[in-house]
Design a protein around this motif. Structure first.
Motif, PDB file in Angstrom:
ATOM      1  N   VAL A  33       9.514  30.777  22.583  1.00 13.27           N
ATOM      2  CA  VAL A  33      10.118  29.987  21.347  1.00 13.27           C
ATOM      3  C   VAL A  33      11.031  29.015  22.024  1.00 13.27           C
ATOM      4  O   VAL A  33      10.778  27.749  21.831  1.00 13.27           O
ATOM      5  N   GLU A  34      11.913  29.040  22.554  1.00 13.77           N
ATOM      6  CA  GLU A  34      13.138  28.372  22.912  1.00 13.77           C
ATOM      7  C   GLU A  34      12.694  27.469  23.911  1.00 13.77           C
ATOM      8  O   GLU A  34      12.916  26.062  23.846  1.00 13.77           O
ATOM      9  N   ALA A  35      11.930  28.046  25.204  1.00  6.50           N
ATOM     10  CA  ALA A  35      11.302  26.376  25.632  1.00  6.50           C
ATOM     11  C   ALA A  35      10.690  25.487  24.725  1.00  6.50           C
ATOM     12  O   ALA A  35      10.414  24.015  24.839  1.00  6.50           O
ATOM     13  N   THR A  36       9.649  25.814  24.137  1.00  4.11           N
ATOM     14  CA  THR A  36       8.703  25.296  23.630  1.00  4.11           C
ATOM     15  C   THR A  36       9.544  24.355  22.400  1.00  4.11           C
ATOM     16  O   THR A  36       9.731  22.522  22.461  1.00  4.11           O
ATOM     17  N   ARG A  37      11.062  24.675  22.335  1.00  5.12           N
ATOM     18  CA  ARG A  37      12.028  23.682  21.126  1.00  5.12           C
ATOM     19  C   ARG A  37      12.245  22.866  22.454  1.00  5.12           C
ATOM     20  O   ARG A  37      11.936  21.839  21.797  1.00  5.12           O
ATOM     21  N   GLU A  38      13.112  22.919  23.335  1.00  6.50           N
ATOM     22  CA  GLU A  38      13.225  22.200  24.137  1.00  6.50           C
ATOM     23  C   GLU A  38      12.490  21.360  24.293  1.00  6.50           C
ATOM     24  O   GLU A  38      12.701  20.025  24.935  1.00  6.50           O
ATOM     25  N   ALA A  39      11.500  21.385  24.920  1.00  2.64           N
ATOM     26  CA  ALA A  39      10.106  20.473  25.285  1.00  2.64           C
ATOM     27  C   ALA A  39       9.793  19.204  24.287  1.00  2.64           C
ATOM     28  O   ALA A  39       9.825  18.568  24.055  1.00  2.64           O
ATOM     29  N   GLY A  40      10.065  19.480  22.589  1.00  2.00           N
ATOM     30  CA  GLY A  40       9.996  18.336  21.701  1.00  2.00           C
ATOM     31  C   GLY A  40      11.116  17.984  21.913  1.00  2.00           C
ATOM     32  O   GLY A  40      10.876  16.950  21.893  1.00  2.00           O
ATOM     33  N   GLU A  41      12.337  18.362  22.409  1.00  2.00           N
ATOM     34  CA  GLU A  41      13.945  17.468  22.426  1.00  2.00           C
ATOM     35  C   GLU A  41      13.766  16.785  23.609  1.00  2.00           C
ATOM     36  O   GLU A  41      13.983  16.012  23.492  1.00  2.00           O
ATOM     37  N   LEU A  42      13.665  16.956  24.621  1.00  2.00           N
ATOM     38  CA  LEU A  42      12.538  16.165  25.745  1.00  2.00           C
ATOM     39  C   LEU A  42      12.057  15.142  25.239  1.00  2.00           C
ATOM     40  O   LEU A  42      11.921  14.459  26.225  1.00  2.00           O
ATOM     41  N   ALA A  43      10.960  15.309  24.619  1.00  2.00           N
ATOM     42  CA  ALA A  43       9.772  14.527  24.039  1.00  2.00           C
ATOM     43  C   ALA A  43      10.693  13.491  22.867  1.00  2.00           C
ATOM     44  O   ALA A  43      10.156  12.405  22.629  1.00  2.00           O
ATOM     45  N   GLY A  44      11.856  13.330  22.917  1.00  2.00           N
ATOM     46  CA  GLY A  44      12.308  12.120  22.155  1.00  2.00           C
ATOM     47  C   GLY A  44      12.700  12.871  20.644  1.00  2.00           C
ATOM     48  O   GLY A  44      12.580  11.866  19.598  1.00  2.00           O
ATOM     49  N   LEU A  45      11.766  14.195  20.360  1.00  2.00           N
ATOM     50  CA  LEU A  45      12.476  14.582  18.921  1.00  2.00           C
ATOM     51  C   LEU A  45      13.112  15.322  17.913  1.00  2.00           C
ATOM     52  O   LEU A  45      13.302  16.597  18.699  1.00  2.00           O
ATOM     53  N   GLU A  46      12.854  15.302  16.780  1.00  2.00           N
ATOM     54  CA  GLU A  46      13.798  16.171  15.967  1.00  2.00           C
ATOM     55  C   GLU A  46      12.682  17.262  15.799  1.00  2.00           C
ATOM     56  O   GLU A  46      11.941  17.552  15.412  1.00  2.00           O
ATOM     57  N   VAL A  47      13.201  18.396  16.478  1.00  2.00           N
ATOM     58  CA  VAL A  47      12.103  19.501  15.950  1.00  2.00           C
ATOM     59  C   VAL A  47      12.711  20.090  14.443  1.00  2.00           C
ATOM     60  O   VAL A  47      13.971  20.863  14.838  1.00  2.00           O
TER      61      VAL A  47
END
Length: 862
Positions: A137-151
């Motif tokens: 779950v945390e890895a998915t959130r971090e992937a979104g943040e790496l893409a410049g998204l506000e998750v």
């Protein structure tokens, strides 16, 4: 003017998708590229110029010298490095690149969508499999943040699909079974919807099972055919070249699989795909039938059905919702296009006498998760209208469907005054509506407008004024009129959209030894707060809070205490878990308060083959030491695991790891110490089984009345706790055997007692036979077929025959008996029930013999 629109992303294993619910629209808009493809391959690769690319550009060169990275979702949360030519990526980084590319291309698609407004996609709701654990779950959130998204949130995929199906088909309240089979993960959820409120009742799945595994099975079939044709490909993956050859075969197998969706027989012809072990160039010129493909994946498919049964078992225990109560079976994921999948689900989960669902529903299975995520994103993250000043923004909960409808939202103001109001002004300055602003947080303001006049031909302006009526902020509103026939914007209640897939424990001390205390049970609806009261156990001037998710350590907190803090000082602990599985702990010990954010844990380490082999040997040893019902329970769970490990050794190293970790968890449950078999949890489970048998029956049993039994069980419970924490393994073994003997005797006495009451006995036999038949069907479906095609050809007809006989000779008569005995005596069917019991035993024996089909017998045993 900029419009920040929340949108949904389905980050898939094989393909990813995105969708957005635009203000005033009647339907979510899905991502689409220039070729009208609504999904993007979950792949990153290198262009001919060496640039990093994602999606279709990455796989266009998949048969070239640089193999793209795919299926990295299966390794989310793992400590792994994925190599792409001379570069390395973590699974999270690879997913971040993919999300960035998907968002960028979706933004391009929306660039000129709204006149006078720039649509911005910078806030996303991302979906995750229901069975993802904390690292994933945390890895998915971090992937979104790496893409410049506000998750803005993480939503479980089956729940997103149920939301879309309900909204699209205007389904009434009911119970859903969501069967989600994607490229690399499988999830099943049982979801109840009451008055628009969704509740997750049961979940199960396998994050290492999906269409990719179908491809590998088909690739294994291709490899066997090529070996028969004289090529030297071997049957194992002994070298890096073997891995590359098999991976390329899997990519061609995927093409073949897609053809077999519409064709009974598919032909594949490709020249010089690679060189074999002897350097000979390999040509593919083969025909494969749909039956061949179905046979090769049958055990994987049956594994998904077993997971459905486990999820239904949870929902039955939690909310009395079983298969018979299911109203809709929803198909999700691209792998549900496979005809064998559709046929198996229809036969096992739908139709009269099985469930209320007449047939599975399949509506945009590859897109329904993203579309459902877009619907939920529209309720979580409001449309944000940004003006020229960066410190002023208006957030709209929903845009009016018609004049007079309410409009609510939020405005951020720079002035820190306590009294403000929001006004809607017509172009000429006339005040159309006015509502007070109420402070929600520093810089955050809530407002509600009861309505606005109709007939607006131009967009009004929103003006914030202070208590004296002086304007302090303004910006142009954006209120497109929605057509009268359009569907309203979604507003599902969606309480409890997520559940905890694995329990959270705290390590405590009992009788001087470490033990585990459950803080939050598996299946708890999120968000949740667990409050527990504990006591200090020593004078070490510190408290150690060691948290686990099942057996995975996730956080350790050390709290210093004043010297001479008394033993027994109380500690109050609150553990908060939100919908996205973010956790924090707060509490009080003596005069000291504490709060800590619990960082997500690292994934468990990779298990090498000697370690896995030791687990297999340990499984044999544990099985040899168990007896009676406990031995049967262990065998039911360990045999499919061991068979799956043996099949995955040379076919799927990633799945091998997942199965090996499951085996280790099972062994920790049945035998946490090599010299302690069975373990504490199993002995306590046997004690609970005795309690249920004794108090369900009532009266006197084995010469003891209910009070005597209560005292005896309390004494046994205390003895179990005491002996477990002592160092006498012999005493523990004797106590465990004694408790199990009591259980076996109680169970037999309970059966004899029931025989004196023919009606109660017949009904009990009927229920037991139904459970035994369901378990046998599950064993048939979980049966791990041989990876060898010839041996599998021996097994498959026998398994199909046993399954057919079970349905016709056992389950159909049991259903008929149940229907005719509804309100009438069942005792008159006793002789028929006993015959069914004998027939069921015969089928069970036949299933066990399937494992030994074709094996030789030693001469001395002949």
């Amino acid at each position: 003017m900029k419009l920040s629109i929340p949108f949904g992303i389905d980050l898939g294993t094989t393909h990813s998708a995105a969708a957005v619910y635009l203000p005033g629209a009647s339907h979510p808009l899905s991502f689409s590229d220039e070729h009208n493809r609504h999904v993007m391959p979950s792949a990153i690769g290198l262009s001919p110029a060496g640039d990093l690319v994602a999606g279709w550009p990455a796989i266009e060169g998949q048969f070239g010298p640089v193999t793209p990275l795919t299926s990295f979702k299966r390794r989310m949360g793992q400590r792994a490095l994925l190599r792409l030519h001379d570069r390395e990526f973590t699974p999270t980084e690879a997913s971040g690149h993919l999300l960035s590319a998907l968002t960028g291309r979706f933004s391009e698609q929306l660039r000129d969508r709204e006149e006078g407004a720039e649509l911005r996609l910078n806030r996303a709701l991302i979906t995750i499999p229901a069975y993802f654990d904390l690292p994933q779950v945390e890895a998915t959130r971090e992937a979104g943040e790496l893409a410049g998204l506000e998750v803005i949130g993480l939503l479980q995929e089956p729940t997103a699909a149920a939301m879309y199906y309900s909204w699209k088909h205007q389904l009434n309240d009911g119970n859903f079974l969501v069967y989600d089979l994607g490229g690399g993960t499988f999830d099943v959820s049982v979801i109840r919807c009451i008055a628009g409120e969704y509740q997750v009742l049961g979940i199960d799945g396998d994050n290492h099972l999906g269409g990719d595994d179908f491809d590998r099975r088909l690739a294994d079939l291709l490899r066997a055919r090529l070996n028969q044709a004289g090529y030297a490909l071997g049957t194992t993956l002994e070298s890096e070249d073997d891995h590359l050859r098999f991976e390329l075969l899997a990519r061609h197998a995927r093409v073949l699989k897609e053809r077999l969706t519409d064709q009974a027989v598919a032909h594949l012809q490709v020249s010089e795909i690679f060189s074999d072990r002897q350097g000979q160039r390999v040509d593919l010129d083969l025909e494969v039938s749909r039956n061949d493909f179905t046979t090769s994946i049958s055990d994987l498919l049956q594994g998904t059905l077993a997971a459905c049964q486990r999820a239904l078992h949870q929902s039955q225990e939690q909310a009395a919702v079983g298969l018979a109560d299911i109203d809709y079976v929803l198909m999700v994921g691209g792998s549900t296009y496979v005809p064998a999948v559709q046929e198996a689900i229809a036969a096992a989960l739908c139709g009269p006498g099985i469930s209320r669902a007449t047939a599975p529903l399949s509506d945009e299975p590859e897109m329904c998760v993203a579309l459902g995520a877009a619907l939920h994103a529209a309720t979580l993250g409001r449309v944000r209208i940004e003006g020229e000043r960066a410190d002023i923004a208006l957030e709209l909960e929903d845009l009016p469907a018609a004049p007079g409808d309410p409009l609510s939202g939020q405005m951020e103001l720079s002035p820190e005054k306590d009294a403000h109001a929001l006004e809607l002004h017509a172009p000429g300055g006339e005040v159309l509506a006015r509502a007070p602003l109420r402070r929600h947080a520093p810089g955050q303001w809530n407002f509600f407008l009861p309505g606005y006049p109709g007939g607006l031909s131009e967009r009004p302006r929103a003006v914030a004024v202070d208590a004296s009526g002086t304007p302090v902020a303004s910006l142009t509103m954006w209120l497109p009129m929605r057509a009268a026939e359009s569907l309203p914007a979604p507003a599902p209640t969606l309480s409890n959209p997520a559940v905890l897939s694995k329990a959270i424990f705290l390590e405590v001390v009992e009788n001087g030894h470490p033990s585990r205390h459950m803080l939050v049970p598996r299946g708890a609806h999120l968000p949740t707060r667990a409050t527990h009261r504990l006591l200090t156990a020593d004078r070490s001037a510190a408290v150690v809070l060691r948290l686990f998710q099942e057996r995975l350590p996730i956080h350790t907190l050390v709290l210093p205490l004043p010297e001479h803090t008394p033993v027994g000082t109380p500690l109050t602990l609150d553990l908060d878990v939100d919908e996205a599985l973010r956790m924090s702990a707060r509490g009080t010990i003596g005069p000291q308060d504490f709060w800590v954010r619990i960082d997500p844990p690292q994934a468990p380490a990779h298990l090498d083959w000697p370690t896995i082999e030791a687990l297999l040997m340990r499984a044999d040893q544990v099985g040899a030491r168990l007896w009676g019902f406990e031995a049967e329970r262990f065998a039911d769970r360990v045999i499919p695991l061991v068979a799956g490990i043996e099949a995955a050794v040379h076919q799927d190293p990633v799945r091998l790891q997942a199965l090996a970790h499951r085996l280790r968890g099972l062994l920790d449950d049945f035998a946490p110490r090599p010299t302690r078999v069975p373990g504490l949890t199993r002995v306590e489970a046997t004690l609970n089984a005795i309690r249920r048998a004794v108090f369900r029956r009532g009266g006197t049993l084995q010469g003891l009345n209910q009070d005597d039994w209560r005292a005896r069980l309390e004494t046994l419970q205390a003895e179990v706790r005491r002996v477990w924490h002592e160092d006498d393994d012999r005493a523990w073994g004797q106590l465990a055997d004694r408790i199990q003997a009591i259980y076996e005797t109680v169970a037999q006495d309970d059966s004899r007692f029931l025989r004196t009451n023919p009606e109660a006995y017949a009904r009990r036999v009927h229920e037991v036979l139904k459970l035994r038949a369901a378990r046998l069907r599950q064993e048939i479906r979980e049966f791990t077929r041989s990876p060898d095609p010839d041996e599998r050809a021996l097994q498959e007809p026998e398994l199909l025959d046993i399954d057919a006989a079970l349905a016709a000779d056992i389950q159909a008569p049991l259903q008929s008996i149940g229907e005719t005995a509804n309100g009438a005596p069942m005792a008159r069917h006793q002789e028929e029930l006993e015959q069914l019991s004998l027939r069921l035993e015969q089928l069970d024996d036949r299933l066990q013999r399937v494992r030994t089909l074709g094996l030789l017998k030693r001469a001395e045993d002949a």
